[in-house]
Scaffold this motif. Structure first.
Motif, PDB file in Angstrom:
ATOM      1  N   SER A  30       0.815  -1.221   0.000  1.00  0.00           N
ATOM      2  CA  SER A  30       0.000   0.000   0.000  1.00  0.00           C
ATOM      3  C   SER A  30       0.847   1.269   0.000  1.00  0.00           C
ATOM      4  O   SER A  30       0.345   2.346  -0.321  1.00  0.00           O
ATOM      5  CB  SER A  30      -0.952   0.001   1.195  1.00  0.00           C
ATOM      6  OG  SER A  30      -0.223   0.007   2.413  1.00  0.00           O
ATOM      7  N   PHE A  31       2.111   1.154   0.361  1.00  0.00           N
ATOM      8  CA  PHE A  31       2.991   2.324   0.413  1.00  0.00           C
ATOM      9  C   PHE A  31       3.708   2.594  -0.907  1.00  0.00           C
ATOM     10  O   PHE A  31       4.324   3.636  -1.082  1.00  0.00           O
ATOM     11  CB  PHE A  31       4.026   2.159   1.516  1.00  0.00           C
ATOM     12  CG  PHE A  31       3.440   2.057   2.890  1.00  0.00           C
ATOM     13  CD1 PHE A  31       3.383   0.836   3.549  1.00  0.00           C
ATOM     14  CD2 PHE A  31       2.922   3.168   3.527  1.00  0.00           C
ATOM     15  CE1 PHE A  31       2.833   0.734   4.817  1.00  0.00           C
ATOM     16  CE2 PHE A  31       2.368   3.077   4.796  1.00  0.00           C
ATOM     17  CZ  PHE A  31       2.321   1.861   5.434  1.00  0.00           C
ATOM     18  N   TYR A  32       3.644   1.643  -1.829  1.00  0.00           N
ATOM     19  CA  TYR A  32       4.416   1.748  -3.059  1.00  0.00           C
ATOM     20  C   TYR A  32       3.666   2.511  -4.141  1.00  0.00           C
ATOM     21  O   TYR A  32       2.470   2.286  -4.349  1.00  0.00           O
ATOM     22  CB  TYR A  32       4.743   0.374  -3.621  1.00  0.00           C
ATOM     23  CG  TYR A  32       5.491  -0.555  -2.708  1.00  0.00           C
ATOM     24  CD1 TYR A  32       5.364  -1.921  -2.833  1.00  0.00           C
ATOM     25  CD2 TYR A  32       6.338  -0.057  -1.720  1.00  0.00           C
ATOM     26  CE1 TYR A  32       6.047  -2.785  -2.010  1.00  0.00           C
ATOM     27  CE2 TYR A  32       7.017  -0.933  -0.884  1.00  0.00           C
ATOM     28  CZ  TYR A  32       6.868  -2.281  -1.036  1.00  0.00           C
ATOM     29  OH  TYR A  32       7.538  -3.145  -0.201  1.00  0.00           O
ATOM     30  N   ALA A  33       4.364   3.368  -4.860  1.00  0.00           N
ATOM     31  CA  ALA A  33       3.875   3.834  -6.143  1.00  0.00           C
ATOM     32  C   ALA A  33       4.113   2.698  -7.130  1.00  0.00           C
ATOM     33  O   ALA A  33       5.158   2.059  -7.095  1.00  0.00           O
ATOM     34  CB  ALA A  33       4.619   5.084  -6.580  1.00  0.00           C
ATOM     35  N   ILE A  51       0.347   4.672 -10.878  1.00  0.00           N
ATOM     36  CA  ILE A  51      -0.652   4.955  -9.862  1.00  0.00           C
ATOM     37  C   ILE A  51       0.060   5.190  -8.543  1.00  0.00           C
ATOM     38  O   ILE A  51       0.960   4.433  -8.179  1.00  0.00           O
ATOM     39  CB  ILE A  51      -1.694   3.811  -9.773  1.00  0.00           C
ATOM     40  CG1 ILE A  51      -2.828   4.169  -8.834  1.00  0.00           C
ATOM     41  CG2 ILE A  51      -1.049   2.483  -9.396  1.00  0.00           C
ATOM     42  CD1 ILE A  51      -4.037   3.233  -8.968  1.00  0.00           C
ATOM     43  N   THR A  52      -0.315   6.237  -7.851  1.00  0.00           N
ATOM     44  CA  THR A  52       0.332   6.560  -6.582  1.00  0.00           C
ATOM     45  C   THR A  52      -0.155   5.623  -5.485  1.00  0.00           C
ATOM     46  O   THR A  52      -1.129   4.873  -5.661  1.00  0.00           O
ATOM     47  CB  THR A  52       0.027   8.007  -6.178  1.00  0.00           C
ATOM     48  OG1 THR A  52      -1.375   8.118  -5.869  1.00  0.00           O
ATOM     49  CG2 THR A  52       0.388   8.986  -7.286  1.00  0.00           C
ATOM     50  N   TYR A  94       5.275  -4.985 -18.276  1.00  0.00           N
ATOM     51  CA  TYR A  94       6.002  -5.194 -17.028  1.00  0.00           C
ATOM     52  C   TYR A  94       5.363  -4.408 -15.889  1.00  0.00           C
ATOM     53  O   TYR A  94       4.966  -3.245 -16.056  1.00  0.00           O
ATOM     54  CB  TYR A  94       7.447  -4.743 -17.169  1.00  0.00           C
ATOM     55  CG  TYR A  94       8.259  -5.534 -18.154  1.00  0.00           C
ATOM     56  CD1 TYR A  94       8.355  -5.128 -19.483  1.00  0.00           C
ATOM     57  CD2 TYR A  94       8.939  -6.688 -17.765  1.00  0.00           C
ATOM     58  CE1 TYR A  94       9.110  -5.843 -20.394  1.00  0.00           C
ATOM     59  CE2 TYR A  94       9.694  -7.414 -18.675  1.00  0.00           C
ATOM     60  CZ  TYR A  94       9.771  -6.984 -19.984  1.00  0.00           C
ATOM     61  OH  TYR A  94      10.519  -7.703 -20.886  1.00  0.00           O
ATOM     62  N   CYS A  95       5.344  -5.014 -14.743  1.00  0.00           N
ATOM     63  CA  CYS A  95       4.908  -4.378 -13.520  1.00  0.00           C
ATOM     64  C   CYS A  95       6.122  -3.773 -12.826  1.00  0.00           C
ATOM     65  O   CYS A  95       7.212  -4.363 -12.843  1.00  0.00           O
ATOM     66  CB  CYS A  95       4.266  -5.449 -12.638  1.00  0.00           C
ATOM     67  SG  CYS A  95       3.764  -4.933 -11.005  1.00  0.00           S
ATOM     68  N   TYR A  96       5.953  -2.602 -12.236  1.00  0.00           N
ATOM     69  CA  TYR A  96       7.043  -1.870 -11.589  1.00  0.00           C
ATOM     70  C   TYR A  96       6.562  -1.352 -10.244  1.00  0.00           C
ATOM     71  O   TYR A  96       5.453  -0.822 -10.126  1.00  0.00           O
ATOM     72  CB  TYR A  96       7.467  -0.707 -12.492  1.00  0.00           C
ATOM     73  CG  TYR A  96       8.412   0.277 -11.869  1.00  0.00           C
ATOM     74  CD1 TYR A  96       7.954   1.436 -11.258  1.00  0.00           C
ATOM     75  CD2 TYR A  96       9.792   0.060 -11.924  1.00  0.00           C
ATOM     76  CE1 TYR A  96       8.827   2.344 -10.702  1.00  0.00           C
ATOM     77  CE2 TYR A  96      10.672   0.975 -11.368  1.00  0.00           C
ATOM     78  CZ  TYR A  96      10.188   2.118 -10.766  1.00  0.00           C
ATOM     79  OH  TYR A  96      11.051   3.016 -10.220  1.00  0.00           O
TER      80      TYR A  96
END
Length: 115
Positions: A30-33, A51-52, A94-96
């Protein structure tokens, strides 16, 4: 360490839809952009959408109005709903994850748009 696993890539006809998922390990999702990138053959990797941590989205011009990025923090999962797909959307997606002090990438999932 954050482990990212993408899924949902497939062969789809032009005009079709797909939903990609990115499942993340750990307790701090939940803390990751987060973001989706893509790389087509012979081209550089490019940002598709991000997404923030608070859920605010941002899109590349080429996908705006067709793609929707979202996240479910309870499931540690990010999504990319892709509608009105075009042949030029063909790429590995790709997911980042941006964990402030470190960035993580998934292994990628192939999306092919072709008749």
């Amino acid at each position: 360490q954050v482990h990212l696993v993408e899924s949902g890539g497939a062969l789809v006809q032009p005009g079709g839809s797909l939903r990609l998922s990115c499942a993340a390990s750990g307790n701090s999702f939940s803390f990751y952009a987060m973001a989706w990138y893509r790389q087509a053959p012979g081209k550089q990797r490019e940002l598709v959408a991000r997404i923030t941590s608070g859920g605010a989205p941002n899109y590349a011009g080429s996908v705006k109005g067709r793609f929707t990025i979202s996240r479910d923090n309870a499931k540690n999962t990010m999504y990319l709903q892709m509608n009105s797909l075009k042949p030029e959307d063909t790429a590995v997606y790709y997911c980042y994850a941006n964990a402030v002090t470190k960035a993580y990438w998934g292994q990628g999932t192939q999306v092919t748009v072709s008749s």
